[in-house]
Structures are given as structure tokens and as C-alpha cells.
Scaffold this motif. Structure first.
Motif, PDB file in Angstrom:
ATOM      1  N   GLN A 323       0.833  -1.204   0.000  1.00 16.43           N
ATOM      2  CA  GLN A 323       0.000   0.000   0.000  1.00 16.43           C
ATOM      3  C   GLN A 323       0.869   1.257   0.000  1.00 16.43           C
ATOM      4  OE1 GLN A 323      -2.161  -0.832   3.612  1.00 16.43           O
ATOM      5  NE2 GLN A 323      -3.913  -1.655   2.507  1.00 16.43           N
ATOM      6  N   THR A 326      -0.660   8.503  -0.917  1.00 17.04           N
ATOM      7  CA  THR A 326      -1.948   8.002  -1.365  1.00 17.04           C
ATOM      8  C   THR A 326      -1.846   7.512  -2.805  1.00 17.04           C
ATOM      9  OG1 THR A 326      -3.140   9.519   0.083  1.00 17.04           O
ATOM     10  CG2 THR A 326      -4.348   8.656  -1.780  1.00 17.04           C
ATOM     11  N   ASN A 342      -5.355   4.807  -5.002  1.00 17.61           N
ATOM     12  CA  ASN A 342      -6.059   4.354  -3.796  1.00 17.61           C
ATOM     13  C   ASN A 342      -5.043   3.850  -2.775  1.00 17.61           C
ATOM     14  OD1 ASN A 342      -8.716   4.630  -5.055  1.00 17.61           O
ATOM     15  ND2 ASN A 342      -8.088   2.872  -6.284  1.00 17.61           N
ATOM     16  N   TRP A 343      -4.991   4.470  -1.604  1.00 21.01           N
ATOM     17  CA  TRP A 343      -3.971   4.093  -0.625  1.00 21.01           C
ATOM     18  C   TRP A 343      -4.143   2.666  -0.138  1.00 21.01           C
ATOM     19  CZ3 TRP A 343      -4.852   2.273   4.220  1.00 21.01           C
ATOM     20  CH2 TRP A 343      -6.107   2.492   4.776  1.00 21.01           C
ATOM     21  N   TRP A 344      -5.387   2.162  -0.109  1.00 22.75           N
ATOM     22  CA  TRP A 344      -5.640   0.843   0.470  1.00 22.75           C
ATOM     23  C   TRP A 344      -5.420  -0.286  -0.530  1.00 22.75           C
ATOM     24  CZ3 TRP A 344      -9.395  -0.587  -2.811  1.00 22.75           C
ATOM     25  CH2 TRP A 344     -10.226   0.411  -3.309  1.00 22.75           C
ATOM     26  N   ASN A 372      -3.044  12.245   3.780  1.00 16.72           N
ATOM     27  CA  ASN A 372      -3.246  10.900   4.321  1.00 16.72           C
ATOM     28  C   ASN A 372      -1.988  10.396   5.029  1.00 16.72           C
ATOM     29  OD1 ASN A 372      -4.684   8.573   4.837  1.00 16.72           O
ATOM     30  ND2 ASN A 372      -4.218   7.630   2.874  1.00 16.72           N
ATOM     31  N   SER A 378       3.351  -0.340   3.690  1.00 18.10           N
ATOM     32  CA  SER A 378       3.236  -1.768   3.999  1.00 18.10           C
ATOM     33  C   SER A 378       4.534  -2.315   4.577  1.00 18.10           C
ATOM     34  CB  SER A 378       2.863  -2.548   2.738  1.00 18.10           C
ATOM     35  OG  SER A 378       1.556  -2.238   2.330  1.00 18.10           O
TER      36      SER A 378
END
Length: 654
Positions: A323, A326, A342-344, A372, A378
Motif C-alpha cells: 500500500q 496516497t 487508492n492508498w488501500w 493521508n 506496507s
């Protein structure tokens, strides 16, 4: 001479028989499209279309129960057959035969079929819903069936699903896998009308509405045409699409960041980064403890190098980065391999064959943070090169970094990347259903579009129109589950992206006589974007369906504000669908009402009076509009007599 002639004739006859036998052996049994399987439900009171593949030119006998129709495969082997309207019933057998081969599907029902779409709140299964163990244990019902469309994103329109969905009968072994919202809606309506019900769930967590609308429909909006051209280029050639997207993205960067052109040199393998400091990745840079970057908002660059031998370089097919907060753009040896916003979403970028080489290989990542926290967040084990046989080559834990510009802008999403791409989810998960007929569509989506509510006012009606055209059902009912309550609570009036999106949903439904709305924010969870109480949402959608899809003469939901006018020193707001009058819980006052003077809003004292709410002393000369429940996670206590919450609204004062 006779014997040789006889032998030649015999050989020719044998060869002819062999060719004939070979032709018969090569004949392919007709196949149904992947949406059809045992236990499927077909829509009653509509022409029933089935389709599939067979030998080119084959004439097929297609049977559904006692009915039989003929179909002929075209030059590409595609065939399509249509049965006349049928009443609810079954189970039936559905078969297609030609040239001595046949395919047969069993336990086919005719009843009502629902299409359920959206993002994670529609995707959430019964197994994760409130009271799941009890509901699943007692869910056995042969008249409720469902099929989950397997996630598939496609840059091109496809005729059949990449992976066959399997219809399942509701029961303790299966119901937990069904969409909870769709299941509870289906359970309610099946109990009400006592006909077989099937529902097809085509949803993808985090998806934006733009991904679910066809290319031709999205092309009607000029602002999307360039991105659609990029998707089309990618569908024709991966390399061409990547080049077109790089040009589009970097043109945006040149406008958004004055330093972008010069900083692109930082992506090249020969760039001298020897003076760049090192950072151990795995958390946001706001949490790094490094003063120079901890408060930075905007662009930062990260670089690393990895040594490979020739065998490793030839075997790598993917770069995994985990991840990133952002948005990112990523290069290998100076070649752009991908970008996501998408950060997720974990980054998994394809590595073109021949890009990596024996020796030193440089990876560069440009990160754009939008408040963000920023960074490659990760754990180290998620940053690897993955080979064709699944082996993982770890990347360094410490990378070099350099701050870029302070940029207050949102990087455009890569238009073919799920779940926020453009038209690709329609191509892969909706287009293959073309020909199926439905009783209704249930739509639960909008979280991914919060922040762009004005555009959503165009996109949601466009989705209605697009799917109605796709399924040749111009009056196909749409039921919309409104965004629930999530996020920040309000102590003073202010802006709310979620309230604006809810209003966009309300406006789209209000302007469409074949649409209905389910208000849900009283069962939301301000700390969980996926509230587990899905039964109430499904039952409220079912209530709207009873009006919009089944024609019952009841109110489709709860209180809706229809006017706001001055009454002396007060403002009176009149509501429809109070179902016996308005009531307030835990107080004799209704909370959440605001009166606004241009951009400035303030809370107002409000009291329910029959079908109206009176804002006492609010009718100042400067008052211009009123609004209610205008917050991401509003606290509300105004309900109809039959316990349905009043819908949020913003309304000009008459």
C-alpha cells in the motif's frame, strides 16, 4: 487390373468414412453462456432469452420445460434463443442440442430476478452481517437462489464471463456467501409474493460508479473522452495503452506541479541519488520522526536498486509494493510500469519482458499525498519482485528519498485499473449479462465518489439509463441504498461530502419515476464504513420495491421534505410519506435542523407537528435555505409513525 482398382476404391471409401467420423468427433456440443447453470432463476412475465456457443452454422433445438424453440449459430458459433413469457414455476430442465451433442441444465426456476450492484456494502456477505449464525442456520429455502459474479475488470467489452458464476440455492451451506443486503431484500420479497426469487450480485469493494457505466454512455461526457481513448488503446495493446496513459498523466503533472518536468529525471536509472538520505519504509512519513518530511504534504520520491542475475531478471513478471499513501507513479529502469490512486490498494505492477537485466536495476516511485500521512506504508515483506513460478525476490527495507513540491491536487486514476477505473467493471461484470431480464436493480454505492457529489448527480442517472439500455428494459426499476452514517460527527454546522452525496442520490431518485430510495443512516456506524446491520437495509429496499417494481399503493419509505416556507417568525417544513405523522425519539424537539444565511448556517430549534416541522424564530430576513442531518455521521431522532427516519435534505426557503 480389377484388384488394384477395387483396392483404391476401398481405400477411398475407408478414407471418406474416417473423415466423416473425424468430423462427427470434432463436433462440439452446444454450450450455454456462463451465467446459466443448474439452479438458475429466469425472469417471469418477460421474454426469456438464453444464449451460448456451438459449431458455426449449427441448428439447435433449445428446450425449457415443455417449450421448444430453434436457434442457429452464426459464423463465430454464437447462438441466441428466445422463449415466450412464462408464469412463475419450476423446476424445469433447460437444454440445447445439435449434431448429436447436448448440454442440459437442471432445477431451473421461473420467478423474479434481481441484479445487485455497487461496492463493499453491497458486497459484504451474510456471514459478516449482524445475527448471521441464526439467519444462516435457518435460511434453507428452495425458492431463493443467488449467483455471485466473480470480480473481473476488462478494458474491452466481453460477451461472456471470464469465470463462470454458480447459482446456489439458499441454505446453511450457501447463504453465508450471498450479499447480505441483497439476500435480506430477496428474503423479504419472496415471503411477500411467494414466487421463486433469484439475485445476481455484481459488486466490487471500493469501486467508483464510473467503472460500472459503459464506454458509449461515459463518452457522452466530454471530460471523460480522453481517458476512454486511453482505455481503448490499452484494450488493443498493453504497450500502446501504457504510452498513452503516461502522456496523459505527465501532461497533468506538468500543469499541477511546476517542478514535475525537471523532477522526472529522478525516475531514470542513471540519475545520481548519492546525496539522497535513507528512510526505512513501512509507515507513513508523517510518523517517520524525520522533521524534514513529517509535516510535508505533496510529492516525495523514493528510489532503490536491486541486483539480479540473468535467470532472475528473465523470470520476474511483477513488482509488488504494497500500500502507498496516497497515489503513486512507478518506474523500473526509467520505464513507467504503473500508477494507482487508492492508498488501500496493494500495488501489483506487471513487469514487461526484457525490462530487467542482469546486474543493477533501479526502481523509482513518485508519491503524492493528499493529507493521508504519505509514504510506502506496507511491511517490507510486501515489497518484492515476483517471478513466473511464484518466487519472491525481496527489495531493500531502506530506500533513498527526496522531497518534491507541495502539491494540493488529486492525481488522476489510471483509467483501466480497478476498482476506480473507467467502464472496465461494466465490460467485465455487466456486459456479459446482456440478454438477461430483471425485475429490478438494487444499487449500493457512493462511498468512492464522496467528494464529487455534483458530478454524481449526472453519473447516477446515467447509470440508470445505461443499464436499462443494456437489458432492453426502458422502465427497469432501480432501488438505491443511500450512504449510511460514517466518519466525523458535527458539533457545529459545516460542509459534509457524505451529506452532499446523499443529496445527489435523493435527487436522482426523485427525478426518476422508476426509482426508489432506502434511507440508512440511522443504522450506520461512525467508526466502521461497513456497518453489519444489513437486514434493515435489505428490508427498506424491499419496501421501495413493493411500490416501484410491484406497483403496491403504499409509501415507498419514510418522511421526505417537500417544502420550506416562512410562517411569521418561524419556518415550516412540510413532509410527505410520514405514514401517520412525524415523531421524535428521546426528546420533544427534533435535532439536526439548520437554517442558513448564504454560506453561514446555524442550528435551529425544531418541533414536529403532524406532517410538518416548525423551526421556531428561524425566519430572519437573511435566511435563504434550510437543511437537515447535514453531516457525515449525523445524529437523528425524527422518524415516521412507522419508524423510518426522515431523509436528509437541503432546500431553498420559499
Amino acid at each position: 487390373m480389377k484388384a488394384p482398382i477395387f483396392r483404391r476404391v476401398a481405400r477411398l471409401a475407408a478414407l471418406s468414412l474416417a473423415i466423416g467420423a473425424s468430423s462427427q468427433a470434432a463436433a462440439v456440443a452446444p454450450a450455454f453462456a456462463r451465467i446459466f447453470s443448474d439452479h438458475a432463476v429466469l425472469q417471469r412475465h418477460q421474454p426469456i432469452t438464453v444464449w451460448g456457443k456451438a459449431d458455426a452454422g449449427a441448428v439447435l433445438d433449445v428446450r425449457l420445460g415443455s417449450q421448444s424453440v430453434q436457434a442457429k449459430a452464426d459464423g463465430g458459433g454464437k447462438w441466441r434463443a428466445e422463449f415466450p413469457r412464462m408464469e412463475a414455476g419450476g423446476p424445469y430442465t433447460l437444454s440445447a442440442s445439435a449434431n448429436g451433442g447436448a448440454s442440459t441444465l437442471r432445477d431451473i426456476m421461473v420467478g423474479d430476478v434481481f441484479l445487485c450492484g455497487g461496492q463493499s456494502n453491497m458486497e459484504l456477505p451474510v456471514a459478516n452481517a449482524t445475527n448471521a449464525p441464526m439467519d444462516i442456520a435457518f435460511s434453507a429455502n428452495p425458492d431463493i437462489r443467488f449467483a455471485n459474479i466473480v470480480r473481473h475488470s476488462s478494458a474491452v467489452h466481453i460477451d461472456d464471463f471470464k469465470e463462470a458464476p454458480q447459482w446456489q440455492v439458499a441454505g446453511p451451506q450457501s447463504t453465508g456467501q450471498a450479499s447480505a443486503v441483497c439476500y435480506y431484500m430477496a428474503r423479504t420479497l419472496q415471503g411477500q409474493y411467494r414466487v421463486p426469487v433469484g439475485f445476481i450480485n455484481a459488486s466490487w469493494g471500493g469501486s467508483a460508479i464510473q467503472g460500472w457505466i459503459s464506454g458509449p454512455s461515459m463518452g457522452s461526457l466530454p471530460s471523460y473522452r480522453q481517458a476512454l481513448d486511453v482505455v481503448a488503446a490499452y484494450g488493443s495493446s498493453t504497450a500502446a495503452g501504457m504510452r498513452a496513459e503516461e502522456q496523459r498523466q505527465e501532461a497533468w503533472w506538468d500543469k499541477a506541479d511546476p517542478a514535475a518536468r525537471a523532477q522526472r529525471a529522478w525516475s531514470r536509472p542513471g540519475f545520481d541519488d548519492s546525496r539522497w538520505p535513507l528512510m526505512e519504509l513501512g509507515r507513513r512519513w508523517s510518523e517517520s520522526g524525520i522533521d524534514a518530511i513529517s509535516k510535508h504534504r505533496g510529492v516525495a520520491w523514493f528510489r532503490t536498486a536491486v541486483e539480479l542475475d540473468a535467470q532472475q531478471a528473465g523470470a520476474v513478471t511483477q513488482l509488488l509494493l504494497g500500500q502507498i499513501a496516497t497515489a503513486d507513479t512507478t518506474w523500473i529502469n526509467g520505464v513507467r510500469v504503473g500508477a494507482l490512486t487508492n492508498w488501500w490498494a496493494g500495488r501489483e505492477y506487471a513487469v514487461p519482458k526484457g525490462l530487467l537485466k542482469a546486474g543493477k536495476n533501479v526502481i523509482a516511485v513518485r508519491v503524492l499525498d493528499d493529507d493521508n500521512g504519505g509514504g510506502m506504508v506496507s511491511p517490507a515483506e510486501q515489497r518484492v519482485l515476483r517471478t513466473v513460478d511464484g518466487k519472491r525476490i525481496p527489495l531493500p527495507a531502506r530506500w533513498k528519498y527526496q522531497l518534491g513540491s507541495r502539491v494540493n491536487a488529486m492525481q488522476p486514476p489510471t483509467p483501466w485499473e480497478p476498482p476506480t477505473g473507467l467502464t472496465t467493471l461494466y465490460n467485465g461484470m455487466i456486459a456479459p449479462l446482456q440478454g438477461f431480464r430483471f425485475k429490478l436493480v438494487a444499487w449500493y454505492q457512493g462511498e468512492a465518489n464522496a467528494g464529487a457529489a455534483q458530478e454524481y448527480r449526472t453519473l447516477l442517472p446515467l447509470l440508470f439509463e445505461d443499464w436499462r439500455r443494456t437489458f432492453s428494459q426502458p422502465e427497469l426499476p432501480f432501488l438505491v441504498a443511500q450512504l449510511t452514517s460514517f466518519g466525523s460527527v458535527s458539533t457545529t454546522p459545516g460542509k459534509s461530502a457524505w451529506a452532499e452525496l446523499r443529496e445527489a442520490q435523493s435527487v436522482a431518485v426523485r427525478n426518476d419515476r422508476h426509482a426508489g430510495l432506502a434511507v440508512t443512516f440511522d443504522y450506520g456506524d461512525r467508526s466502521d464504513i461497513h456497518p453489519a446491520q444489513k437486514r434493515i437495509v435489505g428490508e427498506r429496499l424491499a419496501r421501495a420495491a413493493r411500490v416501484v417494481a410491484y406497483g403496491e399503493k403504499i409509501s415507498p419509505g419514510g418522511p421526505e421534505a417537500v417544502s420550506a416556507s416562512r410562517s411569521g417568525a418561524d419556518i415550516v417544513i412540510r413532509f410527505a410519506n410520514t405514514n401517520g405523522g412525524l415523531k421524535t425519539y428521546s426528546s420533544d424537539m427534533a435535532i439536526g435542523f439548520e437554517v442558513c444565511e448564504q454560506a453561514a448556517c446555524r442550528y435551529a430549534q425544531a418541533a414536529a407537528e403532524g406532517d410538518s416541522v416548525r423551526l421556531k424564530g428561524a425566519a430572519t430576513a437573511a435566511a435563504t435555505r434550510v437543511r437537515y442531518a447535514w453531516a457525515d455521521a449525523p445524529f437523528v431522532n425524527l422518524f415516521s409513525a412507522d419508524d423510518i427516519p426522515a431523509n436528509a435534505f437541503e432546500m431553498e426557503l420559499q
